[in-house]
Design a protein around this motif. Structure first.
Motif, short mmCIF file in Angstrom:
data_model
loop_
_atom_site.label_atom_id
_atom_site.label_comp_id
_atom_site.label_asym_id
_atom_site.label_seq_id
_atom_site.Cartn_x
_atom_site.Cartn_y
_atom_site.Cartn_z
N HIS A 63 -8.06 29.71 27.48
CA HIS A 63 -8.17 29.26 28.86
C HIS A 63 -7.86 30.49 29.71
CE1 HIS A 63 -3.84 28.78 28.15
NE2 HIS A 63 -3.70 29.00 29.45
N LEU A 64 -8.58 30.63 30.79
CA LEU A 64 -8.42 31.80 31.65
C LEU A 64 -8.09 31.36 33.06
CD1 LEU A 64 -11.49 33.89 30.45
CD2 LEU A 64 -9.10 34.20 29.80
N ARG A 65 -7.10 32.01 33.63
CA ARG A 65 -6.74 31.69 35.01
C ARG A 65 -7.83 32.18 35.96
NH1 ARG A 65 -2.57 36.45 34.83
NH2 ARG A 65 -3.81 37.99 35.92
N ILE A 66 -7.73 31.80 37.19
CA ILE A 66 -8.73 32.17 38.20
C ILE A 66 -8.77 33.68 38.34
CG2 ILE A 66 -9.38 31.96 40.63
CD1 ILE A 66 -7.74 29.30 40.62
N HIS A 67 -9.98 34.22 38.28
CA HIS A 67 -10.16 35.67 38.42
C HIS A 67 -11.60 35.96 38.84
CE1 HIS A 67 -11.74 34.87 34.40
NE2 HIS A 67 -12.40 36.03 34.49
N THR A 68 -11.86 37.20 39.17
CA THR A 68 -13.22 37.68 39.42
C THR A 68 -13.43 38.88 38.52
OG1 THR A 68 -12.50 39.13 41.21
CG2 THR A 68 -13.27 36.92 41.83
N ASP A 69 -14.67 39.21 38.28
CA ASP A 69 -15.02 40.38 37.47
C ASP A 69 -15.99 41.25 38.25
OD1 ASP A 69 -13.69 39.70 34.87
OD2 ASP A 69 -14.99 37.95 35.04
N GLY A 111 -22.58 24.41 22.52
CA GLY A 111 -23.91 25.01 22.59
C GLY A 111 -24.41 25.25 24.00
N ASP A 112 -23.71 24.72 25.01
CA ASP A 112 -24.13 24.98 26.39
C ASP A 112 -24.05 26.46 26.70
OD1 ASP A 112 -24.54 22.32 26.91
OD2 ASP A 112 -22.80 22.06 28.21
N ILE A 113 -24.94 26.90 27.57
CA ILE A 113 -24.94 28.28 28.05
C ILE A 113 -24.88 28.23 29.57
CG2 ILE A 113 -26.29 30.40 28.25
CD1 ILE A 113 -27.45 29.77 25.49
N LEU A 114 -23.91 28.92 30.14
CA LEU A 114 -23.74 28.95 31.59
C LEU A 114 -23.95 30.37 32.09
CD1 LEU A 114 -22.83 27.53 34.25
CD2 LEU A 114 -20.50 28.24 33.65
N LEU A 115 -24.93 30.55 32.98
CA LEU A 115 -25.13 31.82 33.69
C LEU A 115 -24.42 31.70 35.02
CD1 LEU A 115 -28.94 32.36 33.12
CD2 LEU A 115 -27.12 33.87 32.33
N PHE A 116 -23.66 32.72 35.38
CA PHE A 116 -22.91 32.63 36.63
C PHE A 116 -22.65 34.01 37.23
CE2 PHE A 116 -19.85 33.22 33.32
CZ PHE A 116 -18.82 33.96 33.87
N ASP A 117 -22.36 34.01 38.50
CA ASP A 117 -22.01 35.22 39.24
C ASP A 117 -20.51 35.45 39.05
OD1 ASP A 117 -21.32 37.16 41.08
OD2 ASP A 117 -22.26 36.16 42.78
N ALA A 118 -20.14 36.45 38.28
CA ALA A 118 -18.74 36.68 37.95
C ALA A 118 -17.93 37.25 39.11
CB ALA A 118 -18.63 37.60 36.74
N THR A 119 -18.59 37.61 40.21
CA THR A 119 -17.84 38.06 41.38
C THR A 119 -17.31 36.86 42.17
OG1 THR A 119 -19.81 38.23 42.79
CG2 THR A 119 -19.18 40.20 41.53
N GLU A 120 -17.78 35.67 41.85
CA GLU A 120 -17.25 34.43 42.43
C GLU A 120 -15.99 34.06 41.63
OE1 GLU A 120 -16.57 31.23 44.64
OE2 GLU A 120 -18.31 32.52 45.03
N PRO A 121 -14.86 33.75 42.30
CA PRO A 121 -13.65 33.36 41.55
C PRO A 121 -13.97 32.22 40.57
CG PRO A 121 -13.14 33.64 43.87
CD PRO A 121 -14.64 33.73 43.75
N HIS A 122 -13.51 32.40 39.32
CA HIS A 122 -13.81 31.43 38.28
C HIS A 122 -12.66 31.36 37.27
CE1 HIS A 122 -15.34 35.32 36.87
NE2 HIS A 122 -15.04 34.90 35.64
N ALA A 123 -12.68 30.29 36.48
CA ALA A 123 -11.66 30.08 35.45
C ALA A 123 -12.26 29.17 34.39
CB ALA A 123 -10.42 29.42 36.05
N ILE A 124 -11.65 29.17 33.21
CA ILE A 124 -12.06 28.22 32.17
C ILE A 124 -10.83 27.44 31.76
CG2 ILE A 124 -11.83 29.84 30.24
CD1 ILE A 124 -14.40 28.41 29.09
N SER A 125 -11.01 26.13 31.66
CA SER A 125 -9.88 25.25 31.32
C SER A 125 -9.52 25.37 29.85
CB SER A 125 -10.24 23.80 31.62
OG SER A 125 -11.20 23.32 30.67
N SER A 126 -8.37 24.82 29.50
CA SER A 126 -8.03 24.71 28.08
C SER A 126 -8.97 23.68 27.45
CB SER A 126 -6.57 24.32 27.91
OG SER A 126 -6.30 23.13 28.61
N ARG A 127 -9.02 23.65 26.15
CA ARG A 127 -9.95 22.74 25.45
C ARG A 127 -9.59 21.29 25.74
NH1 ARG A 127 -7.65 23.38 19.30
NH2 ARG A 127 -5.49 23.52 19.96
#
Length: 168
Positions: A63-69, A111-127
């Motif tokens: 799981h990743l906290r909110i960040h931008t790349d 199997g899902d694939i998500l394309l996204f703009d990593a400069t937008e703040p984002h995070a991934i939840s725990s399972r």
């Protein structure tokens, strides 16, 4: 040469092919123009090369906290289950990919694939299911790579003089 490396680069190439189908043609053209002019490095394994992505990140049950790349183009994230050769659409959510500024949480199924703009703040939840190991894999192209930021390159005589003058 390993079978695992071959499968990874094959998967990257398939993901890049999908990316090219879904993002605007003009943006794809910019990516190839930058690659062709600047000759930045992309992933290369066993004679096979990624056409655009320069890096891969993976983890199990992350799981990743909110960040931008500082990524140059759309990043790609997928969630997988070990030893699955195919996935069926059954609504089994593995985790959520969140865009808090936008107020959006996207459920990710195996199997899902998500394309996204990593400069937008984002995070991934725990399972969502603690009994399954969720493999999260992301592909990206850092802006620094496109800008040819390469610590393995030798400095020019001028750059050496500037570096020495800044040390004093």
């Amino acid at each position: 040469k390993t079978v695992h490396q071959d499968k990874i680069i094959d998967y990257i190439q398939k993901c890049e092919s999908l990316m090219k189908k879904y993002i605007p043609h003009e943006e794809v053209a910019v990516l190839y123009e930058a690659r062709d002019r600047l000759k930045f490095k992309t992933m290369f394994v066993n004679g096979y090369q990624s056409s655009l992505y320069g890096s891969i990140a993976s983890g199990v049950n992350v799981h990743l906290r909110i960040h931008t790349d500082l990524d140059f183009c759309y990043s790609l994230t997928t969630v997988l289950i070990r030893c699955k050769k195919s996935y069926k659409v059954d609504g089994t959510e593995m985790s959520y990919f969140n865009f808090p500024r936008l107020g959006v949480a996207i459920p990710l199924c195996p199997g899902d694939i998500l394309l996204f703009d990593a400069t937008e703040p984002h995070a991934i939840s725990s399972r969502c299911n603690k009994h399954l190991n969720v493999y999260c894999v992301s592909f990206y192209l850092k802006s620094a790579v496109v800008g040819l930021h390469d610590n393995s390159k030798q400095l020019t005589p001028f750059e050496n003089r500037v570096a020495k003058s800044n040390k004093s």
